[in-house]
Write a protein that holds these residues in place. Structure first.
Motif, PDB file in Angstrom:
ATOM      1  N   UNK A  21      -0.024  -0.778 -13.112  1.00 11.32           N
ATOM      2  CA  UNK A  21      -1.137  -0.469 -14.005  1.00 11.32           C
ATOM      3  C   UNK A  21      -2.104  -1.638 -14.148  1.00 11.32           C
ATOM      4  N   UNK A  22      -1.804  -2.748 -13.484  1.00 12.93           N
ATOM      5  CA  UNK A  22      -2.670  -3.920 -13.571  1.00 12.93           C
ATOM      6  C   UNK A  22      -3.995  -3.654 -12.859  1.00 12.93           C
ATOM      7  N   UNK A  23      -4.909  -4.603 -12.983  1.00 12.19           N
ATOM      8  CA  UNK A  23      -6.215  -4.451 -12.347  1.00 12.19           C
ATOM      9  C   UNK A  23      -6.060  -4.362 -10.832  1.00 12.19           C
ATOM     10  N   UNK A  24      -6.961  -3.632 -10.166  1.00 11.76           N
ATOM     11  CA  UNK A  24      -6.878  -3.530  -8.704  1.00 11.76           C
ATOM     12  C   UNK A  24      -7.062  -4.893  -8.057  1.00 11.76           C
ATOM     13  N   UNK A  25      -6.494  -5.095  -6.878  1.00 13.58           N
ATOM     14  CA  UNK A  25      -6.589  -6.403  -6.227  1.00 13.58           C
ATOM     15  C   UNK A  25      -8.027  -6.742  -5.856  1.00 13.58           C
ATOM     16  N   UNK A  26      -8.324  -8.026  -5.896  1.00 17.29           N
ATOM     17  CA  UNK A  26      -9.650  -8.490  -5.483  1.00 17.29           C
ATOM     18  C   UNK A  26      -9.852  -8.218  -3.996  1.00 17.29           C
ATOM     19  N   UNK A  27      -8.824  -8.502  -3.212  1.00 19.39           N
ATOM     20  CA  UNK A  27      -8.840  -8.257  -1.768  1.00 19.39           C
ATOM     21  C   UNK A  27      -7.655  -7.349  -1.442  1.00 19.39           C
ATOM     22  N   UNK A  28      -7.912  -6.244  -0.789  1.00 19.45           N
ATOM     23  CA  UNK A  28      -6.846  -5.303  -0.461  1.00 19.45           C
ATOM     24  C   UNK A  28      -6.162  -5.695   0.847  1.00 19.45           C
ATOM     25  N   UNK A  29      -4.922  -5.243   1.056  1.00 17.57           N
ATOM     26  CA  UNK A  29      -4.261  -5.498   2.339  1.00 17.57           C
ATOM     27  C   UNK A  29      -5.071  -4.982   3.530  1.00 17.57           C
ATOM     28  N   UNK A  30      -5.739  -3.860   3.357  1.00 17.98           N
ATOM     29  CA  UNK A  30      -6.560  -3.320   4.446  1.00 17.98           C
ATOM     30  C   UNK A  30      -7.679  -4.290   4.818  1.00 17.98           C
ATOM     31  N   UNK A  31      -8.242  -4.952   3.832  1.00 15.88           N
ATOM     32  CA  UNK A  31      -9.311  -5.912   4.115  1.00 15.88           C
ATOM     33  C   UNK A  31      -8.765  -7.160   4.808  1.00 15.88           C
ATOM     34  N   UNK A  32      -7.545  -7.557   4.457  1.00 12.10           N
ATOM     35  CA  UNK A  32      -6.914  -8.670   5.170  1.00 12.10           C
ATOM     36  C   UNK A  32      -6.714  -8.294   6.635  1.00 12.10           C
ATOM     37  N   UNK A  33      -6.239  -7.090   6.877  1.00 14.93           N
ATOM     38  CA  UNK A  33      -6.034  -6.623   8.246  1.00 14.93           C
ATOM     39  C   UNK A  33      -7.350  -6.579   9.015  1.00 14.93           C
ATOM     40  N   UNK A  34      -8.423  -6.213   8.329  1.00 16.67           N
ATOM     41  CA  UNK A  34      -9.739  -6.171   8.966  1.00 16.67           C
ATOM     42  C   UNK A  34     -10.157  -7.561   9.439  1.00 16.67           C
ATOM     43  N   UNK A  35     -10.014  -8.566   8.567  1.00 17.31           N
ATOM     44  CA  UNK A  35     -10.373  -9.932   8.950  1.00 17.31           C
ATOM     45  C   UNK A  35      -9.453 -10.453  10.050  1.00 17.31           C
ATOM     46  N   UNK A  36      -8.173 -10.117   9.958  1.00 14.66           N
ATOM     47  CA  UNK A  36      -7.220 -10.575  10.970  1.00 14.66           C
ATOM     48  C   UNK A  36      -7.593 -10.034  12.346  1.00 14.66           C
ATOM     49  N   UNK A  37      -7.880  -8.752  12.415  1.00 14.61           N
ATOM     50  CA  UNK A  37      -8.231  -8.149  13.697  1.00 14.61           C
ATOM     51  C   UNK A  37      -9.520  -8.747  14.256  1.00 14.61           C
ATOM     52  N   UNK A  38     -10.492  -8.992  13.380  1.00 15.00           N
ATOM     53  CA  UNK A  38     -11.769  -9.548  13.830  1.00 15.00           C
ATOM     54  C   UNK A  38     -11.613 -10.966  14.366  1.00 15.00           C
ATOM     55  N   UNK A  39     -10.622 -11.712  13.843  1.00 18.92           N
ATOM     56  CA  UNK A  39     -10.423 -13.101  14.247  1.00 18.92           C
ATOM     57  C   UNK A  39      -9.370 -13.255  15.338  1.00 18.92           C
ATOM     58  N   UNK A  40      -8.806 -12.145  15.811  1.00 14.70           N
ATOM     59  CA  UNK A  40      -7.801 -12.219  16.862  1.00 14.70           C
ATOM     60  C   UNK A  40      -6.395 -12.484  16.363  1.00 14.70           C
ATOM     61  N   UNK A  41      -6.187 -12.381  15.052  1.00  7.86           N
ATOM     62  CA  UNK A  41      -4.861 -12.516  14.468  1.00  7.86           C
ATOM     63  C   UNK A  41      -4.241 -11.118  14.317  1.00  7.86           C
ATOM     64  N   UNK A  42      -3.026 -11.089  13.799  1.00  5.65           N
ATOM     65  CA  UNK A  42      -2.376  -9.812  13.496  1.00  5.65           C
ATOM     66  C   UNK A  42      -1.565  -9.966  12.221  1.00  5.65           C
ATOM     67  N   UNK A  43      -1.723  -9.017  11.304  1.00  2.00           N
ATOM     68  CA  UNK A  43      -0.933  -9.045  10.079  1.00  2.00           C
ATOM     69  C   UNK A  43       0.123  -7.954  10.117  1.00  2.00           C
ATOM     70  N   UNK A  44       1.309  -8.316   9.705  1.00  2.00           N
ATOM     71  CA  UNK A  44       2.423  -7.374   9.652  1.00  2.00           C
ATOM     72  C   UNK A  44       2.984  -7.393   8.237  1.00  2.00           C
ATOM     73  N   UNK A  45       3.065  -6.221   7.616  1.00  2.00           N
ATOM     74  CA  UNK A  45       3.548  -6.132   6.239  1.00  2.00           C
ATOM     75  C   UNK A  45       4.888  -5.419   6.189  1.00  2.00           C
TER      76      UNK A  45
END
Length: 220
Positions: free
Chosen positions: A176-200
């Motif tokens: 019920x807390x406030x929504x995240x400032x940065x979502x996991x999907x947005x982290x994945x977006x930056x990772x893909x754009x920079x040639x990294x990969x995020x695994x959750x």
């Protein structure tokens, strides 16, 4: 969060500006600090001690003048450094230096949210593109902080070449807390754009570095 109608580059820029908004108070403080000190030293120049010998006054003025010049140069350098947040100048940064910078930039978020991070004691060396990697690392950390319950601790591990891991505690943040400032999907977006990969996984988020950027020996 999906971006069906926006080019990928614009979506990445949007996330980067969200991150910049979160860390800007720290950057602003870094700029204003030297300038405020220079203003104070300049004011002291105008207030010469009464009855002091001429030689002592001359030395005092010279010392304060040198201090003002040094602090103004520091302030100008910090202002110029802000350009590196707006455009990619091709600079690289060591993994250890980048994580140390992130540690400073997220300190206020941790303090205000009553959360902590156990930073890695050993960091596998890698030379990373500073612009994209810094935004990605901050996005990763800001998103992870939102996953923590109050007074919880996040553990980072960067000892293994080619991957950074964040281990979450057993108890997550209140749904019920406030929504995240940065979502996991947005982290994945930056990772893909920079040639990294995020695994959750349930309690472990891993960032895999681009393979051509990793080396070998551990750094303390």
């Amino acid at each position: 969060m999906m971006f069906p109608d926006l080019p990928n580059t614009l979506a990445v820029k949007g996330v980067q500006f969200k991150i910049l908004g979160q860390v800007f108070p720290v950057l602003r403080h870094d700029v204003l600090g030297p300038l405020s000190n220079a203003s104070l030293a300049a004011a002291m120049l105008r207030q010469a001690p009464e009855g002091a010998p001429a030689d002592a006054l001359q030395q005092r003025c010279q010392r304060l003048s040198d201090d003002v010049s040094a602090m103004l140069e520091e302030g100008v350098g910090t202002v110029r450094g802000l350009e590196q947040w707006l455009s990619d100048d091709g600079a690289v940064a060591a993994a250890a230096d980048l994580l140390q910078e992130c540690r400073k930039l997220v300190f206020s978020q941790l303090l205000l949210s009553r959360r902590t991070i156990r930073w890695p004691e050993q960091i596998a060396p890698a030379e990373l593109p500073r612009f994209s990697s810094r935004y990605l690392a901050l996005a990763w950390l800001l998103s992870l902080i939102s996953e923590l319950a109050a007074d919880a601790e996040l553990e980072l591990d960067a000892s293994e070449p080619g991957v950074w891991r964040a281990r979450l505690p057993q108890y997550a943040a209140d749904s019920a807390a406030q929504p995240p400032v940065i979502t996991p999907r947005e982290v994945e977006l930056l990772a893909a754009a920079a040639g990294w990969r995020m695994e959750r996984q349930d309690r472990c988020w891993s960032l895999y570095l681009p393979t051509h950027l990793t080396t070998g020996e551990l750094l303390p």
